[in-house]
Design an enzyme around this catalytic site. Structure first.
Site, short mmCIF file in Angstrom:
data_model
loop_
_atom_site.label_atom_id
_atom_site.label_comp_id
_atom_site.label_asym_id
_atom_site.label_seq_id
_atom_site.Cartn_x
_atom_site.Cartn_y
_atom_site.Cartn_z
N ASP A 22 5.47 91.34 72.04
CA ASP A 22 4.90 90.24 72.37
C ASP A 22 5.80 89.63 73.76
O ASP A 22 4.99 89.20 74.70
CB ASP A 22 5.12 89.15 71.47
CG ASP A 22 6.71 89.10 70.61
OD1 ASP A 22 7.20 90.05 71.20
OD2 ASP A 22 6.90 88.51 69.72
N LYS B 56 1.98 100.84 66.27
CA LYS B 56 2.31 99.79 65.47
C LYS B 56 1.31 98.53 65.86
O LYS B 56 0.10 98.79 65.85
CB LYS B 56 3.76 99.32 65.48
CG LYS B 56 4.78 100.43 65.22
CD LYS B 56 6.21 100.18 65.12
CE LYS B 56 7.00 101.29 64.85
NZ LYS B 56 8.29 100.98 65.23
N LYS B 57 1.80 97.35 65.55
CA LYS B 57 1.08 96.17 65.74
C LYS B 57 0.36 96.11 67.05
O LYS B 57 -0.60 95.57 67.29
CB LYS B 57 2.00 94.66 65.95
CG LYS B 57 1.11 93.58 65.72
CD LYS B 57 2.09 92.41 65.55
CE LYS B 57 1.33 91.05 65.76
NZ LYS B 57 1.94 89.91 65.52
N ASP C 71 -4.23 96.99 59.14
CA ASP C 71 -3.58 98.27 59.74
C ASP C 71 -3.23 99.17 58.63
O ASP C 71 -2.84 100.55 58.91
CB ASP C 71 -2.53 98.11 60.81
CG ASP C 71 -2.35 98.86 61.85
OD1 ASP C 71 -3.45 99.40 62.30
OD2 ASP C 71 -1.33 99.34 62.41
N LYS D 168 3.30 93.55 50.80
CA LYS D 168 4.36 92.60 51.45
C LYS D 168 3.78 91.56 51.97
O LYS D 168 4.18 90.29 52.25
CB LYS D 168 4.98 93.26 52.38
CG LYS D 168 5.95 94.45 51.87
CD LYS D 168 6.93 95.22 53.04
CE LYS D 168 7.99 96.19 52.72
NZ LYS D 168 8.49 96.73 53.48
N GLU D 169 2.30 91.53 52.19
CA GLU D 169 1.71 90.30 52.92
C GLU D 169 0.33 90.38 51.89
O GLU D 169 -0.67 90.81 51.93
CB GLU D 169 1.16 90.61 54.29
CG GLU D 169 2.05 90.89 55.28
CD GLU D 169 1.55 91.42 56.59
OE1 GLU D 169 2.11 91.15 57.56
OE2 GLU D 169 0.44 92.28 56.51
N ASP E 138 -0.67 85.67 62.71
CA ASP E 138 -0.26 86.66 61.92
C ASP E 138 -0.86 86.24 60.40
O ASP E 138 -1.38 84.95 60.58
CB ASP E 138 1.22 86.42 61.60
CG ASP E 138 2.07 86.94 62.78
OD1 ASP E 138 1.57 87.72 63.48
OD2 ASP E 138 3.19 86.73 62.89
N SER F 61 -4.09 89.69 61.91
CA SER F 61 -3.25 90.91 61.92
C SER F 61 -2.71 90.93 60.42
O SER F 61 -1.82 90.26 60.00
CB SER F 61 -2.32 91.35 62.95
OG SER F 61 -1.31 90.50 62.95
#
Length: 857
Positions: A560, A319-320, A126, A96-97, A344, A90
């Site tokens: 989670d 969201k996630k 996403d 940022k990633e 991740d 994901s």
């Protein structure tokens, strides 16, 4: 256990003594201290009870290979009988990633040691960014060389960035004569791959500008032709983001426009690497696209799919958790692996056999009752001193292993191998109900009927799965629960069957016959992909139970923990898999502000859990008593911050007032304090010895417990109360995975000071305690009858607080050697000035002698 019992008895006696022996001279100080100590005792009990049954587990990969990949009468060709595995990666924001980080994670997955035809990788973007899409395409292309290279030479780790950054000798234990040549060539190819990835933003921007200019010229030409001799105004068209094939990117554009923003774009599924053949495909010497010699090396690659779910205004995309549920549905249609592993984007496969290690538990006898296998999180790029306890070893090596002796560890968001039908909300086979406090040792088993009683609450009610082979699922209710996709509904019983362990022993219940999974899987056609796109639409979950009882659970920033709790609440078990070689490795924020925000997000989720229907006090009878206590502690621990902050101010208040929490430091108080401290240290030593962590890691954890407890945890409690009382929603920003700009220092982030309001409480605590120490010394020195015992008590506890806050204070100072000397000069002058001011305001009694005589009880 004996030490826990001894400390519990001593703690009870100490608290009883504290309540009975009041300090009449300072009742307010005594009252606050006793209340705080009672809460700390209660919190300690919640933390210790789940640690009473720790276990260590080990796997045997040779047995797994012998059972599932060795020729047998039912499998004469020796094809792999292991179940399929879908892996989810994901990501949400390429800024940022970094896409290079995600690409390296993908490459480590594609090169993992698991049957190629059974492995599928899904990348969830996403943010719907073309940058991520094209980076994945580049990774798929580079994988044609990287994956066979890893198989040929047994490379570890199989993340190219990590492999080429290793400081050890890369040629150790390498015996093939062509390894040096292959490594040199693959290193050059990887460097070129990195340059291409780094150049993608400019490449996409230049391409989009060129296509946009062409479209403007065409539009002006058409307008001139239509207007003839009339004046023509400048044509303005939306500046689109263009793909390499000359079409509009259906996702988010660089310059957002209608239907092309992060929250408003079409669903996208692109198969980057098609499903491999069922038989090995061996390479040769110098094939096209593979300049290395891969003779007798399987060059097949697992299926790789890019997924970006549809987003439209007016829908809550969750969201996630919503992105993960979209992956669950699309993968069920396309590959339907009975097991799912989520990572991740910054967590890569460090141990190529990690998937097999997790499958050892799922395929073991009784493994059909295991919902998930959680791997510990390990981190890279953390400063050697681990100033802010980023490794979190006490949690991952002590608490999680202890929970493994109950119903299993909690789900921590990444590095987790799931059983698909457990995510679908089914009950485990042969469910067990536990009643009373002795249920952990004496479980009461009963068969769960297929019907749901009218008195069962909606939260504890779950979909029923057959306990015996002659019972079938009631599929007539599936459309209401899972949506109206026939592909998805038909895949559910298949996934349940393929996820069973082998029925090769009379003791195996609910098993499948050997060789059942050696048959080729169905081909992937256009209609299947079209169906997968339909199940990731934003409207698909309407009037279904996705996010309520099916899939990842919505409604919390820590989805989670809630998802794992729901599985344990239905009676499923989980397993903690600690491998000799770390299974996965990732990154963690080493900057103080980022770390505090990360802890704030976790603590806020815990407060949400406490005030929701997922509170462990409302758990079903299928959850063991100690497991309930563990989940209860998850929801309660942020509230300790209230009492912790009060207790951190008590030494200062004692020094300011000249009083102490007890009337006098007598032998009984000091004895109790000594025994409690010694038993705590002995418990810590035992935990350190058993878990394998070192003393410094334990101390860093204690320090950051106080830092987080006086800052992020308090803010989490306030935010949680605002959400419950006023309905104010909580929003968090994505934790950045990118490093600092200083390329010469990999720990540059550690020294960056970014102000946040979370720093205010610890700063106030430090300042007040420092001033109080100065004031206490001034009063005692100038007093006619100095109370040295009370001063020593207050100063000792003040130094205890300051010692725990030392990493926080060091973080405020920035880079080593850059703190101006004037800061220390002014701090000393300020302390002296305040001390003299206090003496002037509250002058001591007339006394010709300073200090008097030292008296100690």
């Amino acid at each position: 256990r004996l030490l826990v019992l001894i400390r519990l008895a001593v703690l009870g006696l100490f608290l009883t003594w504290r309540i009975k022996h009041k300090n009449e001279d300072a009742m307010w100080l005594w009252g606050m201290s006793v209340v705080c100590e009672l809460w700390f005792g209660f919190s300690w009990i919640l933390d210790q009870l789940p640690k009473l049954c720790p276990v260590n587990r080990a796997t045997d990969l040779a047995v797994l290979k012998d059972k599932f990949e060795t020729p047998t009468p039912s499998n004469p060709n020796g094809r792999s009988d292991l179940p399929g595995l879908d892996i989810y990666v994901s990501t949400a924001d390429p800024e940022k990633e970094p896409p290079l980080t995600t690409a390296n994670t993908i490459l480590s997955i594609l090169a993992a040691d698991y049957p190629v035809e059974k492995l599928s990788c899904y990348v969830s973007d996403d943010g719907g960014a073309l940058l991520t899409f094209e980076a994945m395409a580049e990774a798929a292309s580079f994988a044609n060389m990287w994956v066979p290279f890893c198989r040929k030479h047994g490379i570890e780790p199989r993340n190219p960035e990590s492999y080429f950054s290793l400081k050890r000798d890369p040629y150790k234990n390498k015996v093939r004569s062509d390894f040096v040549k292959d490594r040199r060539r693959i290193k050059r190819e990887y460097d070129e791959f990195k340059v291409r990835i780094n150049g993608l933003p400019d490449s996409i921007r230049r391409r989009s500008d060129a296509y946009h200019a062409r479209e403007e010229i065409k539009a002006m030409k058409r307008q001139r032709e239509a207007a003839l001799d009339d004046a023509v105004e400048t044509v303005k068209i939306a500046k689109a983001t263009w793909m390499a094939d000359g079409t509009h990117w259906p996702g988010t554009w660089i310059q957002p426009s209608a239907e092309h923003t992060r929250g408003d774009h079409a669903g996208i599924i692109q198969v980057m690497l098609k499903p491999p053949s069922d038989d090995p495909l061996y390479g040769g010497d110098g094939e096209e696209g593979r300049p290395l010699d891969f003779t007798d090396i399987d060059i097949r690659l697992p299926m790789l799919v890019y997924v970006s779910r549809e987003k439209r205004p007016g829908y809550d995309h969750n969201k996630k958790a919503g992105a993960m549920n979209a992956l669950v549905r699309s993968s069920a249609v396309m590959s339907n692996g009975p097991f799912i592993l989520n990572l991740d984007c910054d967590h890569y496969v460090y141990n190529s056999q990690a998937f097999r290690e997790g499958m050892c538990f799922m395929m073991d006898r009784g493994g059909d009752r295991i919902a998930y296998v959680q791997f510990p999180q390990r981190f890279e790029g953390i400063d050697p001193s681990d100033r802010y306890a980023n490794h979190n070893t006490v949690f991952f090596d002590v608490n999680m292993r202890a929970l493994d002796g109950l119903m299993g560890p909690v789900y921590v968001g990444t590095g987790c191998l799931f059983r698909r039908v457990a995510l679908y909300g089914f009950d485990p086979p042969r469910s067990t109900e536990h009643g009373g406090c002795c249920s952990c040792c004496f479980p009461k088993k009963r068969k769960i009927k297929s019907t749901v009683s009218s008195g069962t609450s909606e939260e504890t009610r779950a979909l029923r799965m057959a306990d015996f082979d002659d019972e079938e699922m009631n599929m007539s209710t599936f459309p209401k629960r899972f949506g109206n996709s026939n592909f998805l509904i038909n895949s559910i019983p298949i996934a349940e069957f393929q996820g069973r362990p082998l029925a090769d022993h009379p003791g195996v219940k609910n098993g499948r016959p050997p060789g059942a999974l050696t048959v080729p899987r169905d081909l992937l056609d256009a209609s299947t992909v079209a169906e997968a796109i339909s199940v990731i639409s934003c409207w698909y979950e309407d009037k279904t139970e996705w996010g309520q009882r099916v899939g990842w659970i919505y409604g919390s920033v820590t989805e989670d923990v809630v998802t794992g709790y729901r599985m344990h609440n239905r009676g499923w078990k989980s397993v903690y898999c600690v491998t000799k070689r770390d299974a996965f490795r990732g990154t963690a924020p080493i900057n103080l502000t980022d770390r505090l925000h990360q802890v704030l997000r976790w603590a806020t989720g815990s407060v949400e859990i406490f005030f929701s229907r997922n509170n462990a006090l409302l758990a079903s009878r299928r959850m063991k008593c100690l497991q309930r206590i563990a989940y209860l502690n998850v929801g309660i621990y942020p509230f300790t911050s209230i009492f912790l902050i009060v207790y951190c101010f008590l030494p200062a208040l004692s020094l300011f007032s000249g009083q102490f929490i007890v009337k006098e430091l007598d032998v009984t108080f000091l004895t109790y304090l000594l025994v409690i401290t010694l038993t705590l240290c002995m418990l810590a030593v035992l935990e350190i010895k058993w878990s394998g962590i070192n003393l410094e890691e334990w101390w860093r954890n204690e320090q950051f417990w106080l830092i987080g407890g006086t800052s992020a945890h308090l803010a989490a409690v306030l935010q949680g109360l605002l959400k419950v009382i006023a309905g104010i929603e909580i929003s968090f920003t994505l934790t950045s995975k990118s490093g600092a700009d200083d390329e010469n220092d990999e720990y540059a982030d550690l020294y960056i000071v970014k102000w946040t309001s979370l720093m205010i409480p610890p700063i106030v605590i430090m300042m007040v305690n420092l001033i109080a120490i100065a004031v206490g010394f001034s009063r005692t020195i100038y007093s006619e009858i100095p109370q040295w015992s009370k001063l020593l008590g207050g100063v000792f506890f003040s130094f205890w607080v300051l010692a725990h806050l030392y990493p926080f204070a060091k973080g405020l100072m920035g880079r080593r050697g850059r703190t101006p000397t004037i800061v220390f000069v002014w701090s000393g002058l300020l302390a002296i000035t305040i001390s003299l001011l206090w003496v002037a305001i509250n002058p001591p009694s007339q006394n010709s002698q300073i200090g008097g005589s030292f008296q100690f009880p």
